[in-house]
Write an enzyme that holds these catalytic residues in place. Structure first.
Site, PDB file in Angstrom:
ATOM      1  N   ASN A  46      -5.339   2.566 -13.300  1.00 35.17           N
ATOM      2  CA  ASN A  46      -4.408   1.576 -12.755  1.00 35.17           C
ATOM      3  C   ASN A  46      -2.986   2.084 -12.908  1.00 35.17           C
ATOM      4  O   ASN A  46      -2.680   2.846 -13.824  1.00 35.17           O
ATOM      5  CB  ASN A  46      -4.560   0.258 -13.548  1.00 35.17           C
ATOM      6  N   HIS A  67       0.903   0.577 -13.367  1.00 31.84           N
ATOM      7  CA  HIS A  67       1.609  -0.664 -13.723  1.00 31.84           C
ATOM      8  C   HIS A  67       3.110  -0.364 -13.808  1.00 31.84           C
ATOM      9  O   HIS A  67       3.506   0.632 -14.420  1.00 31.84           O
ATOM     10  CB  HIS A  67       1.088  -1.196 -15.062  1.00 31.84           C
ATOM     11  N   ASN A 120       1.537   3.076  -2.477  1.00 32.20           N
ATOM     12  CA  ASN A 120       0.883   4.059  -3.353  1.00 32.20           C
ATOM     13  C   ASN A 120      -0.357   4.664  -2.718  1.00 32.20           C
ATOM     14  O   ASN A 120      -0.579   5.873  -2.831  1.00 32.20           O
ATOM     15  CB  ASN A 120       0.531   3.416  -4.705  1.00 32.20           C
ATOM     16  N   MET A 126      -3.960  -6.833  -7.282  1.00 35.68           N
ATOM     17  CA  MET A 126      -3.353  -7.877  -8.109  1.00 35.68           C
ATOM     18  C   MET A 126      -4.370  -8.916  -8.585  1.00 35.68           C
ATOM     19  O   MET A 126      -4.035 -10.084  -8.773  1.00 35.68           O
ATOM     20  CB  MET A 126      -2.197  -8.538  -7.344  1.00 35.68           C
ATOM     21  N   LYS A 127      -5.591  -8.477  -8.782  1.00 30.39           N
ATOM     22  CA  LYS A 127      -6.624  -9.354  -9.325  1.00 30.39           C
ATOM     23  C   LYS A 127      -7.154  -8.725 -10.615  1.00 30.39           C
ATOM     24  O   LYS A 127      -7.272  -7.496 -10.695  1.00 30.39           O
ATOM     25  CB  LYS A 127      -7.785  -9.494  -8.330  1.00 30.39           C
ATOM     26  N   ILE A 128      -7.509  -9.571 -11.550  1.00 35.82           N
ATOM     27  CA  ILE A 128      -8.057  -9.053 -12.807  1.00 35.82           C
ATOM     28  C   ILE A 128      -9.540  -8.724 -12.597  1.00 35.82           C
ATOM     29  O   ILE A 128     -10.299  -9.548 -12.063  1.00 35.82           O
ATOM     30  CB  ILE A 128      -7.873 -10.085 -13.931  1.00 35.82           C
ATOM     31  N   LEU A 129      -9.920  -7.524 -12.970  1.00 38.05           N
ATOM     32  CA  LEU A 129     -11.336  -7.146 -12.829  1.00 38.05           C
ATOM     33  C   LEU A 129     -12.146  -7.837 -13.922  1.00 38.05           C
ATOM     34  O   LEU A 129     -11.758  -7.809 -15.096  1.00 38.05           O
ATOM     35  CB  LEU A 129     -11.510  -5.630 -12.985  1.00 38.05           C
ATOM     36  N   GLY A 160       0.779  -1.236   0.000  1.00 36.37           N
ATOM     37  CA  GLY A 160       0.000   0.000   0.000  1.00 36.37           C
ATOM     38  C   GLY A 160       0.808   1.281   0.000  1.00 36.37           C
ATOM     39  O   GLY A 160       0.305   2.330   0.403  1.00 36.37           O
TER      40      GLY A 160
END
Ligand code: GAR
Length: 213
Positions: free
Chosen positions: A103, A105, A16, A86-89, A14
């Site tokens: 996002n 990256h 960021n 770190m999960k794909i929406l 966390g």
């Protein structure tokens, strides 16, 4: 003036979200972090949110996406910030909140979408590395790019050193983008970025001097 309501999604330490929350005053009340969501019950970001009176929803893995749908329906955010989530929406969430999700990256997209970017940068002896902030669409790490922070790799670095430098750049540029959105300077239409009502055809780049990060 309407205050934009923003939620934070994270999975890990966390840094960021802490950096964004710490700089909230610079948004002059135009955007407020109202709640957060994580898939990781041991994420350090939970303490950061609690310390700042931001309510965190901690989801189990089985019901993750339905919990996220309920969370978003409850808070009705104007902006959804992914900060190390770190999960794909799933596509239905992306489509429902299209143009409202951003996002960060740790690579200069379209180079190195997905995981293990630092390893790839070092293995390929890249001369430059950096960070991308983009709107989220249904292509993994593929949405329209708002801003990139780029720096030259001047010497041989370990993965940890490269990661540390990258985080410093993230902490410089994510607040810039959030302020642009708070100030209504940035938007996206049909997958194309608009800055101050002008179409941006190639990503805006912030070239960071390695000595200054
Ligand atoms: C950041 O480096 C961010 O770019 C990355 O996760 C890290 C989270 O750090 N995100 C991704 O890799 C998304 N594909 P933090 O928890 O300290 O903010």
């Amino acid at each position: 003036m309407l205050t934009k309501k923003c939620v934070l999604l994270f999975s890990g330490k966390g840094s960021n979200i802490k950096n964004l929350i710490d700089k909230q005053a610079s948004l002059n009340g135009k955007l407020e972090y109202i709640a957060a969501f994580t898939n990781n019950p041991t994420a350090k970001g939970i303490d950061i949110c609690s310390d700042n009176d931001i309510e965190v929803t901690i989801s189990d893995q089985e019901e993750l996406n339905s919990n996220l749908i309920n969370f978003l329906s409850k808070y009705k955010p104007d902006l959804i910030i992914l900060a190390g989530y770190m999960k794909i929406l799933p596509d239905d969430i992306v489509n429902k909140y299209v143009d409202k999700i951003i996002n960060i990256h740790p690579s200069l997209l379209p180079k190195y979408p997905g995981l293990n970017t630092y390893e790839k940068v070092l293995k390929n002896n890249d001369l430059y590395h950096g960070v991308t902030i983009h709107y989220v669409n249904t292509t993994l790490d593929g949405g329209p790019i708002i801003l990139q922070g780029k720096f030259k790799i001047r010497k041989k670095l370990s993965i940890k050193e490269l990661e540390d430098l990258t985080h410093k750049v993230e902490h410089k540029i994510y607040p810039i983008v959030v302020k642009w959105i708070a100030d209504d300077l940035i938007s996206v239409k049909d997958n194309i970025i608009q800055f101050n009502d002008k179409t941006i055809y190639s990503p805006i780049t912030y070239l960071v001097d390695e000595m200054s990060i």
